[in-house]
Write an enzyme that holds these catalytic residues in place. Structure first.
Site, PDB file in Angstrom:
ATOM      1  N   ASP A 207       2.991  38.661 -16.546  1.00 26.96           N
ATOM      2  CA  ASP A 207       3.645  40.027 -16.583  1.00 26.96           C
ATOM      3  C   ASP A 207       4.625  40.038 -14.975  1.00 26.96           C
ATOM      4  O   ASP A 207       4.071  39.995 -14.254  1.00 26.96           O
ATOM      5  CB  ASP A 207       2.791  41.300 -16.627  1.00 26.96           C
TER       6      ASP A 207
ATOM      7  N   HIS B  22      17.970  26.825  11.953  1.00 23.33           N
ATOM      8  CA  HIS B  22      18.760  25.902  11.970  1.00 23.33           C
ATOM      9  C   HIS B  22      19.051  25.074  10.673  1.00 23.33           C
ATOM     10  O   HIS B  22      18.044  24.454  10.312  1.00 23.33           O
ATOM     11  CB  HIS B  22      18.984  25.085  13.170  1.00 23.33           C
TER      12      HIS B  22
ATOM     13  N   GLU C 295      25.277  21.571  10.867  1.00 24.27           N
ATOM     14  CA  GLU C 295      24.161  22.472  11.223  1.00 24.27           C
ATOM     15  C   GLU C 295      24.637  23.836  11.449  1.00 24.27           C
ATOM     16  O   GLU C 295      25.338  24.045  12.369  1.00 24.27           O
ATOM     17  CB  GLU C 295      23.403  21.765  12.544  1.00 24.27           C
TER      18      GLU C 295
ATOM     19  N   GLU D  74      15.294  23.627  10.036  1.00 22.44           N
ATOM     20  CA  GLU D  74      14.369  23.487  10.983  1.00 22.44           C
ATOM     21  C   GLU D  74      13.903  25.108  11.467  1.00 22.44           C
ATOM     22  O   GLU D  74      14.525  25.780  12.086  1.00 22.44           O
ATOM     23  CB  GLU D  74      15.176  23.321  12.466  1.00 22.44           C
TER      24      GLU D  74
ATOM     25  N   GLU E  74      11.594  28.049  12.783  1.00 26.34           N
ATOM     26  CA  GLU E  74      10.687  28.192  14.194  1.00 26.34           C
ATOM     27  C   GLU E  74       9.753  29.337  14.014  1.00 26.34           C
ATOM     28  O   GLU E  74       9.952  30.126  13.052  1.00 26.34           O
ATOM     29  CB  GLU E  74      11.656  28.488  15.428  1.00 26.34           C
TER      30      GLU E  74
ATOM     31  N   ARG F 154      25.898  25.204  21.687  1.00 23.11           N
ATOM     32  CA  ARG F 154      24.921  25.969  20.671  1.00 23.11           C
ATOM     33  C   ARG F 154      25.200  27.182  20.523  1.00 23.11           C
ATOM     34  O   ARG F 154      24.523  27.760  19.659  1.00 23.11           O
ATOM     35  CB  ARG F 154      23.573  25.633  21.453  1.00 23.11           C
TER      36      ARG F 154
ATOM     37  N   GLU G  95       8.369  25.602  21.458  1.00 22.31           N
ATOM     38  CA  GLU G  95       9.935  26.207  21.388  1.00 22.31           C
ATOM     39  C   GLU G  95       9.926  26.771  22.800  1.00 22.31           C
ATOM     40  O   GLU G  95       9.143  27.176  23.710  1.00 22.31           O
ATOM     41  CB  GLU G  95      10.267  26.929  20.351  1.00 22.31           C
TER      42      GLU G  95
ATOM     43  N   ARG H 258      23.500  27.182  12.231  1.00 20.85           N
ATOM     44  CA  ARG H 258      22.729  27.763  13.050  1.00 20.85           C
ATOM     45  C   ARG H 258      22.301  29.456  12.970  1.00 20.85           C
ATOM     46  O   ARG H 258      21.394  29.814  13.525  1.00 20.85           O
ATOM     47  CB  ARG H 258      23.122  27.599  14.614  1.00 20.85           C
TER      48      ARG H 258
ATOM     49  N   GLU I 215       7.683  24.637  16.685  1.00 20.68           N
ATOM     50  CA  GLU I 215       8.528  24.178  15.430  1.00 20.68           C
ATOM     51  C   GLU I 215       7.999  22.908  15.116  1.00 20.68           C
ATOM     52  O   GLU I 215       7.307  22.114  15.927  1.00 20.68           O
ATOM     53  CB  GLU I 215      10.003  23.969  15.985  1.00 20.68           C
TER      54      GLU I 215
END
Length: 473
Positions: free
Chosen positions: A53, A272, A361, A132, A134, A342, A215, A363, A223
């Site tokens: 259901d 990321h 990547e 990745e 965290e 970054r 981290e 981020r 991580e």
């Protein structure tokens, strides 16, 4: 390693398994499950599925149209490590039993359609994703919201705020400083054993593993590293990742959260997401352009940047997501690309001369996202960039903190709130729907659900900090 239905049924028999647990993901991104006695599972389970259901699943069916079928994927079979009774787990897609069609609001089916769309374009035949994610591990979490009060409280033995606390046996003082939690050894890092168990448990569930570490934030931010995989597999692995992290934490008497910003004034948790396109075993993102990228990769980046405000409604789908996306905490708020900066939303990782490692990547995303939807949407945006040869502009290889206000104003940034991201998605979703991966019904339902269940309820409730600001006004 792929498995056939016959091999899974033999596995059930050989291991004398009595309970089969079928899992599927709801629209917001939480696993749901139902456990069946083994004689209810046969080869039809892998083609026609098992009825259930769907009316009580968030964002899905009305009660007058609730019959659905969960179809198990034999490649996802693993023995669940958290049950006392040996239990075989499998992940499912959702089918409409009356028509035999895959359900258009099923996130895993949407992810499969994204791969089919990639193949249909002739651009490539494989999309690899490497998330990745965290997370924080806390020792205590309490929260409540009523008509006359609202609060949250989280605590960790590692929290710097506890450096002066009287603790049983004495306060030993090994607590990471704010924004100083990256890579400390024991005794400051108290979570080596729990992370190791999480990583090895994931491996026993079929997730390809790499590493683990503490981290940046104080208070137990961590991580685990897993290897990249094809789009649907990567989303399957991420869901297993979250399942293992939460259950191993509970085993240790702790609690884990993937909330992007559970702590004020320290780094938040992101996801990321590395990605690349291949064709016939050949990587297509390696070339002789900026940072060793191909023209195709740059156009893919152009698609991500162009559609980023709308994308974030799926990759950063909570009100809490935008408490992470603020300047000053390595937050990727600038919609630009760079091989070293970054704070740019897209980073080009160092990969040397290995073309197979060339990737980008993104981020911005966080792990409150539904990975099937997030990965599918990113791929659609990237393909749109490739098809329309979207120029990503110049890279952002500067220290943004040295830029003047005039220079900063020329760099587009991420939406400031979930509401703004949903408004962007409402205006810009043709790249998701014209290709047939997402339906207009899904997009409209997603926006309606998020506004009605998250944005508007937050508007109605006073925030505790407002009392500090305004009580004596």
């Amino acid at each position: 390693m792929s498995k056939t239905p016959k091999e899974v049924l033999k596995m059930i028999k050989d291991h004398n398994i009595k309970i089969i647990d079928l899992k599927f993901i709801d629209m917001p991104g939480t696993w749901q499950h139902c456990s069946f006695y083994y004689d209810q599972i046969d080869e039809n389970c892998f083609t026609e599925g098992v009825a259930f259901d769907g009316s009580s699943i968030r964002g899905w069916k009305a009660i007058n149209d609730s019959d659905m079928s969960m179809v198990a994927d034999p490649n996802t079979a693993w023995i669940d490590p958290f049950y006392s009774e040996p239990t075989l787990s499998m992940i499912c897609r959702i089918k409409e039993p009356r028509t035999g069609e895959w359900y258009s609001r099923d996130p895993r089916s949407i992810a499969a359609k994204a791969l089919e769309y990639l193949a249909s374009t002739g651009i490539g035949d494989t999309a690899y994703f490497g998330p990745e994610a965290e997370f924080f591990i806390f020792d205590d979490v309490r929260f409540d919201q009523t008509e006359n009060q609202g609060y949250y409280y989280v605590d960790s033995i590692e929290g710097r705020w506890n450096s002066g606390r009287v603790e049983e046996g004495g306060n030993l003082g090994y607590k990471p400083g704010y924004k100083q939690g990256y890579f400390p050894v024991a005794p400051t890092d108290t979570m080596q054993d729990i992370r190791t168990e999480m990583l090895l448990t994931m491996a026993s569930c079929g997730v390809p593993i790499e590493k683990h570490h503490h981290e940046v934030a104080t208070g137990g931010q961590n991580e685990l590293g897993i290897k990249f995989a094809t789009l649907v597999e990567a989303a399957d692995y991420l869901m297993t990742y979250k399942y293992v992290v939460k259950n191993v934490a509970k085993k240790y008497g702790k609690t884990a959260t993937f909330m992007p910003k559970p702590l004020f004034n320290d780094n938040g948790s992101g996801m990321h997401t590395h990605q690349s396109i291949w064709h016939n075993g050949v990587p297509l993102f390696a070339g002789d352009k900026y940072a060793g990228l191909s023209t195709m990769a740059l156009h893919y980046i152009g698609g991500i940047i162009k559609h980023a405000p709308a994308l974030l409604a799926l990759t950063n789908p909570t009100t809490n997501s935008y408490k992470r996306l603020v300047p000053g905490f390595e937050a990727p708020v600038n919609l630009a690309y760079s091989q070293g900066n970054r704070s740019a939303s897209i980073r080009i990782p160092l990969s040397g001369d290995n073309p197979k490692a060339k990737r980008l990547e993104f981020r911005c995303p966080d792990a409150t996202s539904n990975p099937y939807l997030a990965f599918a949407a990113m791929l659609c945006a990237g393909i749109d960039g490739i098809k329309n040869e979207i120029d990503p502009g110049e890279p952002l290889d500067v220290d943004i903190y040295d830029l003047s206000p005039e220079e900063l104003s020329k760099i587009p940034s991420t939406p400031p709130s979930l509401e703004a991201a949903l408004e962007a998605l409402e205006k810009d979703h043709d790249f998701l729907t014209d290709c047939g991966v997402f339906t207009t019904d899904f997009i409209e339902n997603w926006i309606e659900y998020k506004l009605g269940n998250e944005v508007n309820p937050m508007r109605l409730r006073p925030h505790p900090y407002e009392f500090s600001l305004y009580y004596d006004a």
